[in-house]
Structure formats: C-alpha cells, structure tokens
Design an enzyme around this catalytic site. Structure first.
Site, short mmCIF file in Angstrom:
data_model
loop_
_atom_site.label_atom_id
_atom_site.label_comp_id
_atom_site.label_asym_id
_atom_site.label_seq_id
_atom_site.Cartn_x
_atom_site.Cartn_y
_atom_site.Cartn_z
N LYS A 93 36.82 53.63 39.68
CA LYS A 93 37.87 53.19 38.75
C LYS A 93 37.28 53.13 37.34
O LYS A 93 36.11 52.73 37.16
CB LYS A 93 38.34 51.80 39.20
N SER A 133 46.28 47.73 40.03
CA SER A 133 45.87 48.62 38.96
C SER A 133 44.98 49.77 39.43
O SER A 133 44.84 50.75 38.70
CB SER A 133 45.14 47.83 37.87
N SER A 192 44.62 44.28 42.96
CA SER A 192 44.52 45.67 42.49
C SER A 192 43.85 46.66 43.42
O SER A 192 43.91 47.86 43.16
CB SER A 192 43.81 45.70 41.14
N1 GLN Z 1 49.00 43.00 39.38
C1 GLN Z 1 47.86 42.24 38.95
C2 GLN Z 1 47.97 41.97 37.48
O1 GLN Z 1 48.72 42.64 36.84
C3 GLN Z 1 46.65 43.04 39.30
C4 GLN Z 1 45.42 42.68 38.58
C5 GLN Z 1 44.19 43.25 39.17
O2 GLN Z 1 43.89 43.00 40.35
N2 GLN Z 1 43.40 43.93 38.35
O3 GLN Z 1 47.35 41.09 36.96
#
Ligand code: GLN
Length: 518
Positions: free
Chosen positions: A85, A160, A184
C-alpha cells in the site's frame, strides 16, 4: 492458470521443488498487471526493473540456502512477489499516500515491515492505491482516482487498502501489504473476496507507515488463503526498537495444522449488536450458512452482547481526526513534498507557504478530518469530545475483553453489504463513515481480526469477520483454515470480468506507473 494465480504456499512449494523460479513468478505478475491494471487501477507505481533484480537475487539465494539445516522458515517468502500500500515507506520507490502533497515523495528508508519482507527475500512489485492518507472506505478519496473492483468494474474495491485488495483478487501479486486503522484491510478484503488480517495492535511495527491514527494503525497482509496470512504475519511481526508500542510475543506457527473438522470444543460468540436490521439479506444469508458450516466442524455458538458497540463509530470519528490532525501537521510545505511559494524564493511569507501548500496539497476528506480533529482537541472542547471519547473507548475495550473470556472468538459480518457503486455515496461523508460500523471496534480495542470470504450476494463477494483475543491470531488462523478446508469461497476468481479486458490501457496512468530508483 498462470503462476500469478498461486497462493504463497503453492508457489513456495514449487520454488522449493525447483519447478519454477522467482523470475518466472515475478514476470507472470508483471504481465498480469500490464494486462488488467488499465481497467482496475490498483497500482500507483510499478517497479519492474527493481522487482526483476530482486527476483533474480532471490533465485541465487535459494540455490545457495536451500537444504541448509533450519533454513525452512527463512525461505517461506523468498522470491514471492507482493505489492505494498502506498502509505508504507519504501526506500527508493515513491510513496505518495495517494495525496498530491506527497506526489513525488521518495522515502530515504524502508518501513520496518518492508525491511523484514526484504530480508525474507519477498519481491516488491510496486505500490498500490488507497484513499488519501488512508482516510476512507472506497479508494474514491485517492488524489489519483479510484481503483475498481475486479468483480464489477463499476464498483469500489473498498478502502482504504482498496488497491491492495483489488490487486490480490485480480492475481496481480501473491499477497499485498496493507494497513488497518479502522477496517482498511478487512473491509476491502471482504469487498474483493480475499483474506485480510488486522493483527493485534503492537504485533507488527508502525515504523515507516505514514501515520494516520497512531493509537490504532497496524500493518497486515491481504492474501488468497488464511495460511498465507499466517506466513506473512510470521515474517512481519515482532518487537521493533523504532516502535515502542510493539511487543515481543512469539508469533503463531505460520504452517497450520491440517486435520479436518478440528473445531470440537471451540466456542464462537455472536454479538447481537452486529446482527442488525440494515444488513443486506444476501450478507445475512452468507453468514448464516457459515455458522452452519462451523457447527458441522464441531464449533459451538453462543449469543453474546456488546452494548457499547453503538458508540464505536462516534468514538472512532472523534479519536481518529484528533490524532490525524496532529500527524498531518508535518506536511507543511517545508519538510516534505509539495511546497507552494508565490513570491521570490526566500522572500515568501512562511504562513503563506503553509496555507498554500496545505490548501492545494490536501484533498477534501483530509481537510475535513483535520478541521474535525483540531476542533475536538481545542481548549474548551477537549473534555467534551476527545476525553469523553477516550473514556468510552476504554468501556468498549473492557467489554470486548470480558466477552472474549467467555468464548474463543467472535463471528460477525465484515460489512453490512457487498461492494457499492463508484460515486454512489462519495458526496455523503456521514454515510461513508457508517461503512465502518462492524470494523472499527477492534481498532479501538487493539484486538486481532480477520476477514474471510464466505459467499456471494448478487455475484459480489461477502466476507465474515472473526475477532480474537489479544495476540491470539493463532485461533483466528485455526478457525479460518478449517472453514477454508470445508468450503470453496476463497478459491473463486473474478475471471469473467477480467477475461473481457481488452488489454493494457497505458494512457491514463503512464505518468504514475513507472520505474523509480535512486
Ligand atoms: N474507513 C476508515 C476511515 O475512513 C478506514 C481507515 C483505515 O483503516 N485506514 O477512517
């Protein structure tokens, strides 16, 4: 089936048996990326030259090391190609966090998890798309455009770590390395039909992650099978002097037991707050089927209650913006990345560099969260919001720990629905925050959790979430592996969609997908 479709375990065996080389494996993945990523847009950077050099080195190392007594574990990832990532620092290969403010940033060092993978001989193919700074659940917040779900290109891959999940599902790599701050890894894994593991907080080092929410960030793998997740975890975990929150705990064995129906005596909790109206029928049905499967394997179910679950989203969306508003303060136009000056160099007012660089460099969602977080931390509101949220967080943690004393693990849906359409809710931030309803709880408590494919809803993958006791990933692996042995869901591939791919579309991303080296 190309070599790129293999699991780590399968490819590892063929490498050990000298049936294939890492160079062949790596070439198969690179070819796949070229064939399908024009449509899926999972990758932001592909480092072809470097990957082939690493693969060659891995083949040389294997020829030397194989057969050496005790070399077994050291060779598990040797020559295995993966994608990381793009919020995980990679020395010499650009790390953008999918933000304009870091568009051309090249880190001078590797994140600890990347360093460990390098030492193990894993081959870095490139970097994948994400929501800018990992803020989101769809990859639509990426400054470089969304990734597409390989099961339906009109839909999001989740986020994400959406680029990660799409790439694993489309067989562009054997595994991907993501981060999970509030779901995420698990939610995109669920949307794309792959396995996603969020390790216990402290199990794998945060050093070299572009920090989002330091108290919940944790790196972990997305894979094609549960055993592969155990293999990657065994390599990336461990205490790190650069991350004081890591813990020196022995990790579970990466090679899992094979006996079938081995869940006798295991008790799985079903938290009633996670089985609610509003969950799609197809998801509920897939979960019910999984429960029946587990019963056949010998597991016993118990209904449990986690009454503070309803505070998970509000607490997460106070603590997360608070921490990230502070973490993002370093992107000021001076130290890293984009710097916007409008006067003659040296004569520009410092405040104007800050505001212009941040104003132009950050996307809408990052700005929204910075404002929310700064507000929650400001004098006069700190007690009402941040402090209060931390107190409720402690309650949520105590409650989950207590319930996990009465059962071995918990089973829940990963998401209330399958992947949604690109653009369907991107203008509704509150709706997007609610996407995280089943996943943020474990981030607030630090517990480990895994999402495993458990069915389909109208042709789209559905994932189930298993939540374990602190540092007890071993139980999650055991339960997940038994389920995989009894079912075929994890073997399903989105071949129809990808087979219709007209081929490489080099246009749009050519400026983003290129070789980079020192
Ligand atoms: N959906 C979560 C957010 O928007 C995901 C965040 C993450 O795990 N990086 O904060």
């Amino acid at each position: 089936m190309g070599l790129n479709t293999f699991t780590i375990k399968q490819a590892g065996k063929m490498l050990a048996d000298k049936e294939i080389s890492s160079v062949e494996l790596t070439k198969a993945c690179l070819k796949r990326i070229k064939q399908v990523d024009g449509q899926i847009k999972a990758c932001l950077t592909v480092c072809e030259k470097e990957a082939l050099a690493e693969a060659k080195a891995a083949d040389v190392k294997r020829a030397k090391e194989q057969g050496r007594a005790g070399a077994g574990h050291d060779l598990l990832l040797l020559g295995i190609p993966y994608l990381a990532k793009d919020n995980i620092l990679t020395r010499g290969v650009r790390t953008t966090a999918a933000s304009k403010i870091l568009e051309n940033y090249i880190a001078p060092y590797d994140a600890t998890v990347i360093r460990k993978l390098k030492q193990a001989g894993a081959v870095l193919l490139g970097k994948t798309n994400l929501d800018e700074f990992a803020h989101g659940a769809s990859t639509e917040n990426s400054a470089f455009g969304p990734s597409h779900n390989p099961w339906d290109l009109d839909r999001v891959p989740g986020g994400s770590s959406g680029g990660n999940a799409a790439a694993v599902a489309a067989d562009m790599c054997l595994f991907a390395l993501g981060t999970d701050t509030g779901g995420s890894i698990r939610q995109p894994a669920s949307f794309c039909g792959v396995v996603g593991l969020k390790p216990t907080y402290g199990r794998s080092s945060r050093f070299g992650l572009i920090a989002m929410t330091s108290s919940t960030d944790v790196p972990g793998p997305l894979t094609k099978a549960v055993e592969d997740a155990a293999i990657v975890l065994s390599v990336i975990s461990g205490a790190d002097k650069n991350d004081a929150t890591t813990v020196d705990k022995s990790h579970p064995s990466p090679l899992l037991a094979k006996e079938k129906g081995n869940l006798k005596g295991l008790s799985i909790g079903l938290p009633k707050e996670y089985f609610i109206d509003g969950t799609d029928k197809g998801v509920a049905e897939a979960l019910n089927q999984a429960i029946e499967e587990f019963k056949k394997l010998g597991a016993k179910f118990k209904q449990v209650s986690l009454p503070h679950t309803k505070y998970g989203i509000p607490v997460y969306y106070i603590i997360t913006p608070a921490e990230l508003s502070s973490n993002l303060a370093r992107h000021d136009g001076i130290k890293y990345g984009l710097s916007v000056e409008d006067g003659e160099r040296g004569k520009t007012d410092l405040m104007s560099i800050y505001t212009k660089s941040r104003g132009q460099g950050f996307g809408q969602e990052a700005k929204r969260r910075i404002m929310l977080g700064t507000y929650a931390l400001s004098a006069g509101y700190y007690d009402a919001y941040y402090l209060q949220a931390q107190k409720v967080r402690t309650k949520i943690k105590q409650e989950m720990d207590q319930v996990l004393e009465t059962v071995d693990c918990l089973l829940t849906p990963t998401s209330p629905h399958a992947a949604f359409k690109i653009g369907q809710q991107s203008n509704d931030p509150l709706k997007m925050y609610l996407e995280d309803i089943f996943v943020t709880g474990v981030n607030l408590t630090g517990l480990p959790a895994i999402s495993i494919p458990c069915g389909f809803d109208h042709g789209l993958p559905v994932g189930m979430q298993l939540i374990g006791r602190r540092f007890d990933e071993a139980t999650l692996f055991r339960v997940g592996q038994s389920y995989e042995q009894a079912t075929e869901w994890h073997k399903m591939k989105p071949l129809n969609v990808i087979a219709s791919d007209p081929g490489l579309d080099p246009g749009e991303r050519s400026n983003l997908t290129h070789n980079l080296s020192y």
